[in-house]
Design a protein around this motif. Structure first.
Motif, PDB file in Angstrom:
ATOM      1  N   ALA A   6       0.844  -1.200   0.000  1.00 46.56           N
ATOM      2  CA  ALA A   6       0.000   0.000   0.000  1.00 46.56           C
ATOM      3  C   ALA A   6       0.878   1.248   0.000  1.00 46.56           C
ATOM      4  N   ILE A   7       1.957   1.211   0.763  1.00 44.34           N
ATOM      5  CA  ILE A   7       2.866   2.364   0.814  1.00 44.34           C
ATOM      6  C   ILE A   7       3.558   2.539  -0.536  1.00 44.34           C
ATOM      7  N   GLY A   8       4.003   1.429  -1.113  1.00 44.63           N
ATOM      8  CA  GLY A   8       4.644   1.505  -2.432  1.00 44.63           C
ATOM      9  C   GLY A   8       3.690   2.064  -3.478  1.00 44.63           C
ATOM     10  N   TYR A  10       1.125   4.034  -2.972  1.00 46.69           N
ATOM     11  CA  TYR A  10       0.901   5.463  -2.706  1.00 46.69           C
ATOM     12  C   TYR A  10       2.004   6.292  -3.362  1.00 46.69           C
ATOM     13  N   TRP A  11       3.249   5.881  -3.128  1.00 49.26           N
ATOM     14  CA  TRP A  11       4.371   6.681  -3.641  1.00 49.26           C
ATOM     15  C   TRP A  11       4.538   6.521  -5.143  1.00 49.26           C
ATOM     16  N   ASP A  12       4.155   5.365  -5.657  1.00 46.88           N
ATOM     17  CA  ASP A  12       4.186   5.197  -7.117  1.00 46.88           C
ATOM     18  C   ASP A  12       3.257   6.213  -7.770  1.00 46.88           C
ATOM     19  N   CYS A  55      15.071   6.741  -1.621  1.00 46.51           N
ATOM     20  CA  CYS A  55      15.740   7.796  -2.425  1.00 46.51           C
ATOM     21  C   CYS A  55      14.767   8.642  -3.220  1.00 46.51           C
ATOM     22  N   GLY A  56      13.505   8.187  -3.359  1.00 43.85           N
ATOM     23  CA  GLY A  56      12.545   8.967  -4.146  1.00 43.85           C
ATOM     24  C   GLY A  56      13.052   9.149  -5.570  1.00 43.85           C
ATOM     25  N   THR A  57      12.907  10.365  -6.077  1.00 46.39           N
ATOM     26  CA  THR A  57      13.300  10.635  -7.469  1.00 46.39           C
ATOM     27  C   THR A  57      14.795  10.913  -7.603  1.00 46.39           C
ATOM     28  N   GLY A  73      20.803   3.951  -4.631  1.00 45.67           N
ATOM     29  CA  GLY A  73      19.508   4.374  -4.105  1.00 45.67           C
ATOM     30  C   GLY A  73      18.558   3.188  -4.041  1.00 45.67           C
ATOM     31  N   VAL A  74      17.760   3.150  -2.996  1.00 45.97           N
ATOM     32  CA  VAL A  74      16.758   2.083  -2.843  1.00 45.97           C
ATOM     33  C   VAL A  74      15.423   2.731  -2.531  1.00 45.97           C
ATOM     34  N   ASP A  75      14.392   2.307  -3.239  1.00 46.07           N
ATOM     35  CA  ASP A  75      13.053   2.836  -2.961  1.00 46.07           C
ATOM     36  C   ASP A  75      12.031   1.738  -3.243  1.00 46.07           C
ATOM     37  N   LEU A  76      10.954   1.784  -2.457  1.00 45.15           N
ATOM     38  CA  LEU A  76       9.876   0.808  -2.578  1.00 45.15           C
ATOM     39  C   LEU A  76       9.074   1.006  -3.869  1.00 45.15           C
ATOM     40  N   ALA A  77       9.030   2.220  -4.372  1.00 46.69           N
ATOM     41  CA  ALA A  77       8.137   2.550  -5.493  1.00 46.69           C
ATOM     42  C   ALA A  77       8.908   2.498  -6.817  1.00 46.69           C
ATOM     43  N   PRO A  78       8.521   1.584  -7.717  1.00 42.01           N
ATOM     44  CA  PRO A  78       9.223   1.496  -9.007  1.00 42.01           C
ATOM     45  C   PRO A  78       9.206   2.814  -9.776  1.00 42.01           C
ATOM     46  N   GLY A  79       8.112   3.575  -9.644  1.00 34.59           N
ATOM     47  CA  GLY A  79       8.034   4.851 -10.363  1.00 34.59           C
ATOM     48  C   GLY A  79       9.068   5.850  -9.863  1.00 34.59           C
ATOM     49  N   MET A  80       9.353   5.814  -8.584  1.00 35.39           N
ATOM     50  CA  MET A  80      10.394   6.683  -8.018  1.00 35.39           C
ATOM     51  C   MET A  80      11.760   6.236  -8.538  1.00 35.39           C
ATOM     52  N   VAL A  81      11.996   4.936  -8.499  1.00 40.29           N
ATOM     53  CA  VAL A  81      13.295   4.402  -8.938  1.00 40.29           C
ATOM     54  C   VAL A  81      13.534   4.740 -10.415  1.00 40.29           C
ATOM     55  N   VAL A  99      14.759  -1.249  -6.690  1.00 43.28           N
ATOM     56  CA  VAL A  99      13.454  -1.308  -6.022  1.00 43.28           C
ATOM     57  C   VAL A  99      13.597  -2.245  -4.830  1.00 43.28           C
ATOM     58  N   GLY A 100      13.213  -1.775  -3.661  1.00 46.16           N
ATOM     59  CA  GLY A 100      13.318  -2.634  -2.493  1.00 46.16           C
ATOM     60  C   GLY A 100      12.889  -1.905  -1.236  1.00 46.16           C
ATOM     61  N   ASP A 101      12.864  -2.670  -0.156  1.00 45.01           N
ATOM     62  CA  ASP A 101      12.433  -2.131   1.131  1.00 45.01           C
ATOM     63  C   ASP A 101      13.645  -1.551   1.864  1.00 45.01           C
ATOM     64  N   ALA A 117      19.123   9.023   4.771  1.00 46.43           N
ATOM     65  CA  ALA A 117      17.663   8.878   4.659  1.00 46.43           C
ATOM     66  C   ALA A 117      17.051  10.259   4.856  1.00 46.43           C
ATOM     67  N   ARG A 118      16.313  10.718   3.869  1.00 46.64           N
ATOM     68  CA  ARG A 118      15.606  11.996   4.055  1.00 46.64           C
ATOM     69  C   ARG A 118      14.105  11.728   3.992  1.00 46.64           C
ATOM     70  N   HIS A 119      13.430  12.066   5.068  1.00 48.66           N
ATOM     71  CA  HIS A 119      11.967  12.013   5.134  1.00 48.66           C
ATOM     72  C   HIS A 119      11.431  10.610   4.859  1.00 48.66           C
ATOM     73  N   LEU A 120      12.091   9.638   5.438  1.00 47.84           N
ATOM     74  CA  LEU A 120      11.683   8.245   5.249  1.00 47.84           C
ATOM     75  C   LEU A 120      11.233   7.590   6.554  1.00 47.84           C
TER      76      LEU A 120
HETATM   77  C1  LIG Z   1       8.855  11.776   1.366  1.00 43.81           C
HETATM   78  S1  LIG Z   1       9.571  10.759   0.142  1.00 43.81           S
HETATM   79  C2  LIG Z   1      11.316  11.209   0.288  1.00 43.81           C
HETATM   80  C3  LIG Z   1      12.105  10.876  -0.964  1.00 43.81           C
HETATM   81  C4  LIG Z   1      13.577  11.303  -0.922  1.00 43.81           C
HETATM   82  N1  LIG Z   1      14.276  10.710   0.202  1.00 43.81           N
HETATM   83  C5  LIG Z   1      13.690  12.796  -0.842  1.00 43.81           C
HETATM   84  O1  LIG Z   1      14.049  13.309   0.211  1.00 43.81           O
HETATM   85  O2  LIG Z   1      13.414  13.462  -1.865  1.00 43.81           O
HETATM   86  C6  LIG Z   1       9.542   9.149   0.876  1.00 43.81           C
HETATM   87  C7  LIG Z   1      10.124   8.073  -0.047  1.00 43.81           C
HETATM   88  O3  LIG Z   1      10.300   6.876   0.699  1.00 43.81           O
HETATM   89  C8  LIG Z   1       9.876   5.780  -0.087  1.00 43.81           C
HETATM   90  N2  LIG Z   1       9.522   4.702   0.830  1.00 43.81           N
HETATM   91  C9  LIG Z   1       8.500   4.649   1.709  1.00 43.81           C
HETATM   92  N3  LIG Z   1       8.567   3.505   2.410  1.00 43.81           N
HETATM   93  C10 LIG Z   1       9.655   2.845   1.972  1.00 43.81           C
HETATM   94  C11 LIG Z   1      10.265   1.605   2.311  1.00 43.81           C
HETATM   95  N4  LIG Z   1       9.768   0.809   3.268  1.00 43.81           N
HETATM   96  N5  LIG Z   1      11.375   1.253   1.658  1.00 43.81           N
HETATM   97  C12 LIG Z   1      11.899   2.039   0.672  1.00 43.81           C
HETATM   98  N6  LIG Z   1      11.360   3.201   0.316  1.00 43.81           N
HETATM   99  C13 LIG Z   1      10.261   3.601   0.961  1.00 43.81           C
HETATM  100  C14 LIG Z   1       8.732   6.315  -0.908  1.00 43.81           C
HETATM  101  O4  LIG Z   1       8.495   5.534  -2.049  1.00 43.81           O
HETATM  102  C15 LIG Z   1       9.236   7.730  -1.228  1.00 43.81           C
HETATM  103  O5  LIG Z   1       9.990   7.731  -2.414  1.00 43.81           O
END
Ligand SMILES: C[S@@+](CC[C@H](N)C(=O)[O-])C[C@H]1O[C@@H](n2cnc3c(N)ncnc32)[C@H](O)[C@@H]1O
Length: 214
Positions: A6-8, A10-12, A55-57, A73-81, A99-101, A117-120
């Motif tokens: 669900a989180i992936g 949302y971010w996708d 890593c987001g975008t 960079g690792v992110d749950l959302a393929p669209g971000m990756v 793509v990964g957790d 990690a920023r805002h994760l």
């Molecule tokens: C607020 S955004 C921050 C993105 C980036 N760090 C930045 O500062 O621009 C949160 C990011 O964390 C990713 N995310 C959320 N839960 C995650 C998880 N369990 N593993 C990897 N990525 C995750 C989301 O897909 C999203 O890209």
């Protein structure tokens, strides 16, 4: 536990417009320069191996690659990756994106000099376990760079069950420091709320970076 799917998802769905926010896309020169200055201070000069979790975008990944660091960079959302991959490729900078957790990044036995990690952390179901995992991937003398905050925007709908996330809405510096202190040797907190260039304007909530060495 909130479903990672669900989180992936949302971010996708958010990926296409994510960079429209000034502090996400860093499209304005002064905003980009403000983050570049902070990163230069947090990530030692040279060519560090940096793991950018969530890593987001790839906006911060790109600044680090431009500074000569090797970024994964690792992110749950393929669209971000996909966007992160494209962003670095278009800038002619190397970077590896998976793509990964972030709670258990799929980087095998690789060791890193920095985990960023920023805002994760606010959206992880088990943020303390993730912190311990990241510390375990650091080389001796490596550091955690955690850019976090407690935002005043908790009314925004997120995924179902988000209220059960331990740090839903953000985590204050004191609480994060208490979680990191047993894992780290040196720890400092840098307040970022007072630097409007980082955010594209003034902010009145708590924002900071926590830098810890192991
Ligand atoms: C607020 S955004 C921050 C993105 C980036 N760090 C930045 O500062 O621009 C949160 C990011 O964390 C990713 N995310 C959320 N839960 C995650 C998880 N369990 N593993 C990897 N990525 C995750 C989301 O897909 C999203 O890209």
């Amino acid at each position: 536990m909130v479903e990672p799917d669900a989180i992936g998802a949302y971010w996708d769905a958010a990926a296409a417009s994510f960079d429209d926010e000034p502090d996400h896309g860093l499209q304005a020169g002064p905003t980009r320069a403000a983050w570049r200055r902070r990163l230069a201070d947090w990530v030692p000069a040279g060519s560090a191996d940096v793991l950018d979790v969530g890593c987001g975008t790839g906006s911060l990944s790109l600044l680090l690659a431009e500074a000569g660091h090797r970024v994964t960079g690792v992110d749950l959302a393929p669209g971000m990756v996909a966007r992160a991959q494209r962003k670095l490729a278009e800038a002619g900078r190397p970077g590896r994106f998976l793509v990964g957790d972030a709670a258990s990044p799929p980087t095998g036995e690789a060791a890193f000099d920095v985990v960023l990690a920023r805002h994760l952390l606010w959206t992880l179901s088990a943020p303390r376990a993730a912190l311990a995992d990241w510390v375990g991937r650091l080389r001796p003398g490596g550091r955690l760079v955690l850019v976090e905050g407690r935002w005043r925007t908790t009314g925004i709908p997120y995924v179902s069950g988000a209220e059960r996330l331990p740090w839903n809405g953000g985590v204050g510096a004191a609480e994060l420091a208490a979680a990191v202190r047993p894992l780290a040797r040196g720890l400092r907190v840098e307040v970022l709320s007072g630097d409007p260039e980082l955010w594209g304007g003034p902010v009145d909530d708590e924002r900071y970076a926590l830098i810890a060495e192991v």
